[in-house]
Design a protein around this motif. Structure first.
Motif, PDB file in Angstrom:
ATOM      1  N   ARG A  63      -5.731   2.829   5.679  1.00  0.00           N
ATOM      2  CA  ARG A  63      -6.872   2.952   4.769  1.00  0.00           C
ATOM      3  C   ARG A  63      -8.088   2.256   5.370  1.00  0.00           C
ATOM      4  NH1 ARG A  63      -3.527   5.897   2.974  1.00  0.00           N
ATOM      5  NH2 ARG A  63      -2.621   5.863   0.888  1.00  0.00           N
ATOM      6  N   HIS A  99       1.669   7.125   1.799  1.00  0.00           N
ATOM      7  CA  HIS A  99       2.611   6.003   1.905  1.00  0.00           C
ATOM      8  C   HIS A  99       2.905   5.489   0.502  1.00  0.00           C
ATOM      9  CE1 HIS A  99      -1.080   3.085   2.389  1.00  0.00           C
ATOM     10  NE2 HIS A  99      -0.762   3.207   1.129  1.00  0.00           N
ATOM     11  N   HIS A 142      -5.035  10.057   0.212  1.00  0.00           N
ATOM     12  CA  HIS A 142      -6.326  10.534  -0.303  1.00  0.00           C
ATOM     13  C   HIS A 142      -6.876  11.586   0.649  1.00  0.00           C
ATOM     14  CE1 HIS A 142      -5.749   6.777  -2.357  1.00  0.00           C
ATOM     15  NE2 HIS A 142      -6.135   6.040  -1.336  1.00  0.00           N
TER      16      HIS A 142
HETATM   17  C1  1HN Z   1      -3.581   0.979  -0.050  1.00  0.00           C
HETATM   18  O1  1HN Z   1      -2.492   1.747  -0.026  1.00  0.00           O
HETATM   19  C2  1HN Z   1      -4.768   1.485  -0.547  1.00  0.00           C
HETATM   20  O2  1HN Z   1      -3.811   3.542  -1.163  1.00  0.00           O
HETATM   21  C3  1HN Z   1      -5.883   0.696  -0.609  1.00  0.00           C
HETATM   22  O3  1HN Z   1      -5.930   3.440  -1.093  1.00  0.00           O
HETATM   23  C4  1HN Z   1      -5.856  -0.599  -0.162  1.00  0.00           C
HETATM   24  C5  1HN Z   1      -4.632  -2.400   0.883  1.00  0.00           C
HETATM   25  C6  1HN Z   1      -3.495  -2.896   1.451  1.00  0.00           C
HETATM   26  C7  1HN Z   1      -2.356  -2.120   1.515  1.00  0.00           C
HETATM   27  C8  1HN Z   1      -2.361  -0.858   1.008  1.00  0.00           C
HETATM   28  C9  1HN Z   1      -4.832   2.912  -0.971  1.00  0.00           C
HETATM   29  C10 1HN Z   1      -4.675  -1.115   0.385  1.00  0.00           C
HETATM   30  C11 1HN Z   1      -3.525  -0.327   0.442  1.00  0.00           C
END
Ligand code: 1HN
Length: 343
Positions: A63, A99, A142
């Motif tokens: 991300r 994920h 996304h």
């Molecule tokens: C995450 O999966 C997202 O899915 C956003 O947009 C911030 C920060 C650390 C680990 C996973 C997302 C994140 C994250």
């Protein structure tokens, strides 16, 4: 043998006596290391844009999210001891891969559109004012299907889960699970009808099954509170201060086990009573201008600005124009653990 020698011998054995630590371990009220702090959207957005130009998004980093690092928390990417807050930026036609993780997450959109977040295979459109959930262990990715970049606020319980050593993470398939762009997600078609739930679906559930809380509903709920107040009904939180909480329809409680989310609307000229509570929160201005007064210090704010309110920090909000604010906090943790306190 001297007392001094005793402390040296304690140290050599990895021991610490309570009588030298008591005030630190048990302050009379919360004494957070986190400090009140404001991040201006007008600073954040151009920095995110520069990251968009220079840093690809893809496997590994996963991300393009830039965390608010509280100046009191030693350079960790933590807004508060429990909450992560970040601006995430996705350029035209970019994809952030699938994920899942045990950390609970949400998105709040202060401007823009064109990204669909795919939650367990269900594509969910993101638009200004929408509040979107990715509860723990739901696959999510996304994709930006438009020719314009989009940025939004990410909130997660990363620091809390890290303190608990409870984090698990798994990559999803490399290809995005769905490139569909339905205007209404399957989750909303099943769940997002006021006061109504499908009989086929078991519950209660730990997190809300509603993938997106749409701006139209939030705005109407706030508008009607103020209209009812105008008609002489005492339904607001305080005079001139409408507030709503996003809820899990299977329990009536908070949307996720660790995160509370609310929206506040103040009439122009309103100033809220100063309050403080155990637990930390992050506010984002959605529209309008005003001030957040944090332990007596006035911080002027405008659209997009983000403000961290540490535990036990006294907060009052003043509206210059009509002021709309999104707020999230760790209140469900404090509630579940019987640690709630406020004055
Ligand atoms: C995450 O999966 C997202 O899915 C956003 O947009 C911030 C920060 C650390 C680990 C996973 C997302 C994140 C994250």
């Amino acid at each position: 043998m001297s007392e001094e020698q005793l402390y040296k011998d304690f140290e050599a054995e990895n021991l610490l006596p309570l009588w030298t630590q008591r005030a630190d371990l048990m302050p009379t009220h919360p004494a957070p290391a986190a400090v009140p702090h404001v991040w201006k959207w007008s600073t954040l957005y151009p920095l995110a844009q520069r990251a968009g130009d220079l840093v690809p998004v893809g496997r590994g980093g996963e991300r393009r999210a830039i965390a608010l690092a509280n100046p009191g928390l030693g350079g960790r990417p933590y807004a508060t001891p429990t909450l992560w807050a970040a601006i995430q930026y996705l350029g035209p036609r970019e994809v952030a891969p699938d994920h899942r993780h045990t950390q609970n997450a949400f998105r709040f959109v202060v401007e823009g559109e064109g990204v669909w977040t795919v939650v367990n295979g269900d594509p969910v459109a993101m638009r200004r004012g929408d509040f979107l959930l990715t509860p723990g262990w739901h696959f999510h990715g996304h994709h930006n299907v438009s020719d314009a970049p989009m940025a939004w606020l990410d909130g997660l319980d990363i620091p809390f889960v890290q303190h608990l050593d409870a984090g698990f993470f798994e990559f999803g398939p490399d290809e995005v699970t769905s490139e569909e762009t339905p205007s209404v997600s399957r989750s909303e078609r099943l769940w997002a009808h006021p006061g109504i739930r499908p009989v086929s679906q078991p519950g209660p559930r730990p997190s809300s099954p509603i993938a997106a809380y749409r701006w139209e509903h939030t705005d109407a709920a706030l508008r009607e509170q103020l209209a009812l107040e105008d008609e002489g009904h005492a339904v607001t939180l305080e005079p001139g201060h409408a507030a709503i909480r996003f809820t899990n329809p299977t329990t009536g409680g908070d949307v996720m086990p660790t995160i509370r989310a609310e929206f506040h609307r103040l009439r122009a000229g309103t100033r809220t009573t100063a309050r403080r509570e155990a637990g930390s929160s992050v506010w984002q201005v959605f529209d309008g201008t005003g001030v957040l007064v944090l332990d007596g210090a006035e911080h002027p704010v405008e659209r997009g600005d983000l403000v961290v309110v540490p535990s036990w920090c006294r907060l009052s909000v003043g509206a210059t124009t009509e002021l709309d604010l999104f707020r999230f906090s760790d209140a469900p943790i404090f509630h579940a653990l019987n640690l709630e306190n406020s004055e």
